[in-house]
Each structure stands twice: as C-alpha cells, then as structure tokens.
Design a protein around this motif. Sequence first.
Motif, PDB file in Angstrom:
ATOM      1  N   THR A   2       0.871  -1.381   0.067  1.00  0.00           N
ATOM      2  CA  THR A   2      -0.157  -0.027  -0.235  1.00  0.00           C
ATOM      3  C   THR A   2       0.856   1.176   0.040  1.00  0.00           C
ATOM      4  O   THR A   2       0.598   2.235  -0.834  1.00  0.00           O
ATOM      5  CB  THR A   2      -0.913   0.112   1.390  1.00  0.00           C
ATOM      6  N   LEU A   3       1.955   1.288   0.916  1.00  0.00           N
ATOM      7  CA  LEU A   3       2.755   2.513   0.945  1.00  0.00           C
ATOM      8  C   LEU A   3       3.385   2.891  -0.135  1.00  0.00           C
ATOM      9  O   LEU A   3       3.478   3.869  -1.014  1.00  0.00           O
ATOM     10  CB  LEU A   3       3.749   2.109   2.047  1.00  0.00           C
ATOM     11  N   VAL A   4       4.161   1.551  -0.967  1.00  0.00           N
ATOM     12  CA  VAL A   4       4.910   1.860  -2.195  1.00  0.00           C
ATOM     13  C   VAL A   4       3.831   2.216  -3.199  1.00  0.00           C
ATOM     14  O   VAL A   4       4.085   3.188  -4.116  1.00  0.00           O
ATOM     15  CB  VAL A   4       5.583   0.463  -2.499  1.00  0.00           C
ATOM     16  N   THR A   5       2.792   1.735  -3.341  1.00  0.00           N
ATOM     17  CA  THR A   5       1.824   2.135  -4.421  1.00  0.00           C
ATOM     18  C   THR A   5       1.443   3.698  -4.217  1.00  0.00           C
ATOM     19  O   THR A   5       1.691   4.282  -5.301  1.00  0.00           O
ATOM     20  CB  THR A   5       0.495   1.273  -4.335  1.00  0.00           C
ATOM     21  N   GLN A   6       1.199   3.976  -3.038  1.00  0.00           N
ATOM     22  CA  GLN A   6       0.754   5.418  -2.968  1.00  0.00           C
ATOM     23  C   GLN A   6       1.992   6.494  -3.259  1.00  0.00           C
ATOM     24  O   GLN A   6       1.792   7.174  -3.885  1.00  0.00           O
ATOM     25  CB  GLN A   6       0.075   5.568  -1.467  1.00  0.00           C
ATOM     26  N   VAL A   7       3.264   5.965  -2.818  1.00  0.00           N
ATOM     27  CA  VAL A   7       4.271   6.697  -3.134  1.00  0.00           C
ATOM     28  C   VAL A   7       4.669   6.861  -4.599  1.00  0.00           C
ATOM     29  O   VAL A   7       4.843   8.037  -5.135  1.00  0.00           O
ATOM     30  CB  VAL A   7       5.565   6.164  -2.325  1.00  0.00           C
ATOM     31  N   LEU A   8       4.564   5.626  -5.346  1.00  0.00           N
ATOM     32  CA  LEU A   8       4.670   5.712  -6.913  1.00  0.00           C
ATOM     33  C   LEU A   8       3.723   6.816  -7.302  1.00  0.00           C
ATOM     34  O   LEU A   8       4.194   7.278  -8.246  1.00  0.00           O
ATOM     35  CB  LEU A   8       4.717   4.320  -7.243  1.00  0.00           C
ATOM     36  N   ASP A   9       2.414   6.588  -7.038  1.00  0.00           N
ATOM     37  CA  ASP A   9       1.408   7.367  -7.659  1.00  0.00           C
ATOM     38  C   ASP A   9       1.804   8.745  -7.160  1.00  0.00           C
ATOM     39  O   ASP A   9       1.390   9.674  -8.004  1.00  0.00           O
ATOM     40  CB  ASP A   9      -0.032   6.843  -6.977  1.00  0.00           C
ATOM     41  N   LEU A  10       2.045   9.074  -6.201  1.00  0.00           N
ATOM     42  CA  LEU A  10       2.621  10.506  -5.838  1.00  0.00           C
ATOM     43  C   LEU A  10       3.888  11.160  -6.769  1.00  0.00           C
ATOM     44  O   LEU A  10       3.711  12.190  -7.335  1.00  0.00           O
ATOM     45  CB  LEU A  10       2.893  10.765  -4.427  1.00  0.00           C
ATOM     46  N   ILE A  11       4.579  10.286  -6.937  1.00  0.00           N
ATOM     47  CA  ILE A  11       5.893  10.581  -7.654  1.00  0.00           C
ATOM     48  C   ILE A  11       5.430  10.537  -9.060  1.00  0.00           C
ATOM     49  O   ILE A  11       6.008  11.523  -9.800  1.00  0.00           O
ATOM     50  CB  ILE A  11       6.935   9.591  -7.645  1.00  0.00           C
ATOM     51  N   ARG A  12       4.284   9.965  -9.703  1.00  0.00           N
ATOM     52  CA  ARG A  12       3.956  10.070 -10.855  1.00  0.00           C
ATOM     53  C   ARG A  12       3.363  11.258 -11.236  1.00  0.00           C
ATOM     54  O   ARG A  12       3.483  12.040 -12.180  1.00  0.00           O
ATOM     55  CB  ARG A  12       3.105   8.711 -11.467  1.00  0.00           C
ATOM     56  N   ALA A  13       2.501  11.561 -10.030  1.00  0.00           N
ATOM     57  CA  ALA A  13       1.797  13.018 -10.136  1.00  0.00           C
ATOM     58  C   ALA A  13       2.669  14.275 -10.211  1.00  0.00           C
ATOM     59  O   ALA A  13       2.428  15.322 -10.945  1.00  0.00           O
ATOM     60  CB  ALA A  13       0.695  13.041  -9.116  1.00  0.00           C
ATOM     61  N   ASP A  14       3.943  13.966  -9.618  1.00  0.00           N
ATOM     62  CA  ASP A  14       4.715  15.200  -9.582  1.00  0.00           C
ATOM     63  C   ASP A  14       5.614  15.083 -10.858  1.00  0.00           C
ATOM     64  O   ASP A  14       6.522  16.005 -11.181  1.00  0.00           O
ATOM     65  CB  ASP A  14       5.939  14.750  -8.328  1.00  0.00           C
ATOM     66  N   GLY A  15       5.502  14.193 -11.886  1.00  0.00           N
ATOM     67  CA  GLY A  15       6.273  14.131 -12.786  1.00  0.00           C
ATOM     68  C   GLY A  15       7.779  13.697 -12.774  1.00  0.00           C
ATOM     69  O   GLY A  15       8.658  14.059 -13.491  1.00  0.00           O
TER      70      GLY A  15
END
Length: 106
Positions: free
Chosen positions: A66-79
């Motif tokens: 869950t943590l890794v998924t949410q972090v990767l989604d945040l990083i993707r959103a930041d470009g």
Amino acid sequence: MSQPQLSPTPVRVVKNFDRERYELFTDETPGEFIGFLAYQVIDDHTVELQHTIISEGFSRRGFARTLVTQVLDLIRADGASIVPTCSYVQDYLERFPQYGDLVAHQ
C-alpha cells in the motif's frame, strides 16, 4: 496486468521532508505510525527509493505494498522518476510493470 492488492485499512501517506521519508499512518486522529519508505533526492526530477520499513505489529498485512503504491502514484503525479535501490521496490516493479516507466534511465 494485475493491480496491487492494497490494505483494506484506511491509511494516509505523509511526506516528511526533514527525515527524507514517506510515512504511512492509519487514517484516524491521532493516526498510528505504520512504517516508512526512505528516499534521497538526486535532482529536481529524480528520487532514490532506499528502503521500506513496516512496524512489526503491521507486518504481513499489505501495508508495504500500500505504501509503495501510494508513493509511486505521488511521484508519478509530480512528474518525477525513481532510482529503486530498495529491494522491496525492485520486487514490486517486477510484479507490477505498469510502474516501470517511473524508473530513471541511468
């Protein structure tokens, strides 16, 4: 393509700039600390994901995923992109190749 199975427990991710880590808490007040994913900023567009640590009382319940998924989604959103030195993140990327585009080209 399979989707990551996330923990059914409501959680929130907080980016702790001072400690260079993304922290995971239960989504209540006050939230209970679950674990963290440490990072190091390489440049304006790249972060190294160094290690994932989940507190013993929360282990083996899907919180690391869950943590890794949410972090990767945040990083993707930041470009931004990642350098995955964390073995858990490396295994995660093998299981969920839809996040492979986030890996920085060295």
